[in-house]
Write a protein that holds these residues in place. Sequence first.
Motif, mmCIF file in Angstrom:
data_model
loop_
_atom_site.group_PDB
_atom_site.id
_atom_site.type_symbol
_atom_site.label_atom_id
_atom_site.label_comp_id
_atom_site.label_asym_id
_atom_site.label_seq_id
_atom_site.Cartn_x
_atom_site.Cartn_y
_atom_site.Cartn_z
ATOM 1 N N CYS A 191 -17.083 0.472 -4.234
ATOM 2 C CA CYS A 191 -17.236 0.854 -2.825
ATOM 3 C C CYS A 191 -16.190 1.923 -2.477
ATOM 4 C CB CYS A 191 -17.066 -0.375 -1.923
ATOM 5 S SG CYS A 191 -17.039 0.043 -0.166
ATOM 6 N N CYS A 223 -13.508 0.026 0.386
ATOM 7 C CA CYS A 223 -12.621 -1.102 0.032
ATOM 8 C C CYS A 223 -12.218 -1.042 -1.445
ATOM 9 C CB CYS A 223 -13.275 -2.442 0.357
ATOM 10 S SG CYS A 223 -14.756 -2.786 -0.596
ATOM 11 N N CYS A 253 -20.234 -0.912 -0.001
ATOM 12 C CA CYS A 253 -20.662 -2.302 0.072
ATOM 13 C C CYS A 253 -21.234 -2.551 1.476
ATOM 14 C CB CYS A 253 -19.518 -3.257 -0.255
ATOM 15 S SG CYS A 253 -18.263 -3.439 1.017
ATOM 16 N N CYS A 297 -18.467 -3.086 4.389
ATOM 17 C CA CYS A 297 -17.794 -1.874 4.877
ATOM 18 C C CYS A 297 -18.757 -1.031 5.704
ATOM 19 C CB CYS A 297 -17.246 -1.042 3.717
ATOM 20 S SG CYS A 297 -15.756 -1.735 2.976
ATOM 21 N N ARG A 329 -9.777 -7.567 6.548
ATOM 22 C CA ARG A 329 -10.552 -8.804 6.375
ATOM 23 C C ARG A 329 -10.229 -9.498 5.056
ATOM 24 N NH1 ARG A 329 -14.332 -4.676 5.122
ATOM 25 N NH2 ARG A 329 -15.551 -4.986 3.220
#
Length: 212
Positions: A56, A59, A96, A99, A164
Amino acid sequence: MKIDSPINFSLESKKIIDNYNNNKSLHDTSYWSNDDIVKLKAEIKSYYKDKQKYTCVYCNKSIRVNHSAVWDIEHIVPKSTYPRFMFIPENLCVSCKDCNTIKNNKAVLINRSIVRYPMKSSSFSIIHPHFDNYFEHLDIYLGKIYSPKTLKGKNTIEACGLLRFSYESVGWDPSISQTTGLLESAQKLLNDPENAKFYAMEMLIKAQINSM
Ligand SMILES: [Zn+2]
């Protein structure tokens, strides 16, 4: 990670894109759901999944799953606000689901009134996967703690909700009321010295973010 070369579309796709680019009446986010571009979208997803080695762009998590439901085609400048950039190769990548969902249609252009797609890093407020080296802008500690090194790093952490991962690792849901969250966090800290490290780093990062 940085994408070293944008997609070079097949002839068939190029025709569709030329037609789109030349017809302003088509410039609407709803065009993305058009049946005519199913193959074209598959081409984009397949190219960038390979090119990014299943990682990704936001992230930096590697997800070794080929099923297309795991991956979203990501428009770095949102297609809802700038439909004319829908098929610009440099505006495309995969990310992803999480995100992509969190970033949604947040503004990422420094100058929002531009006409042509800007081809340089400094025109974007977040890490641009075609123009920026990811780790020049942030560090990831222990695979889950995102620490900004630059303003772009900070903006990317915020726009894509990258905190997160550290919240998840300590079981803290930041959406619950602040007081409860803090009390629970403090309790966990007291009960579990292993987690203390995460909290300490998270506090440092928050302090870092607040001071930028
Ligand atoms: Zn992601």
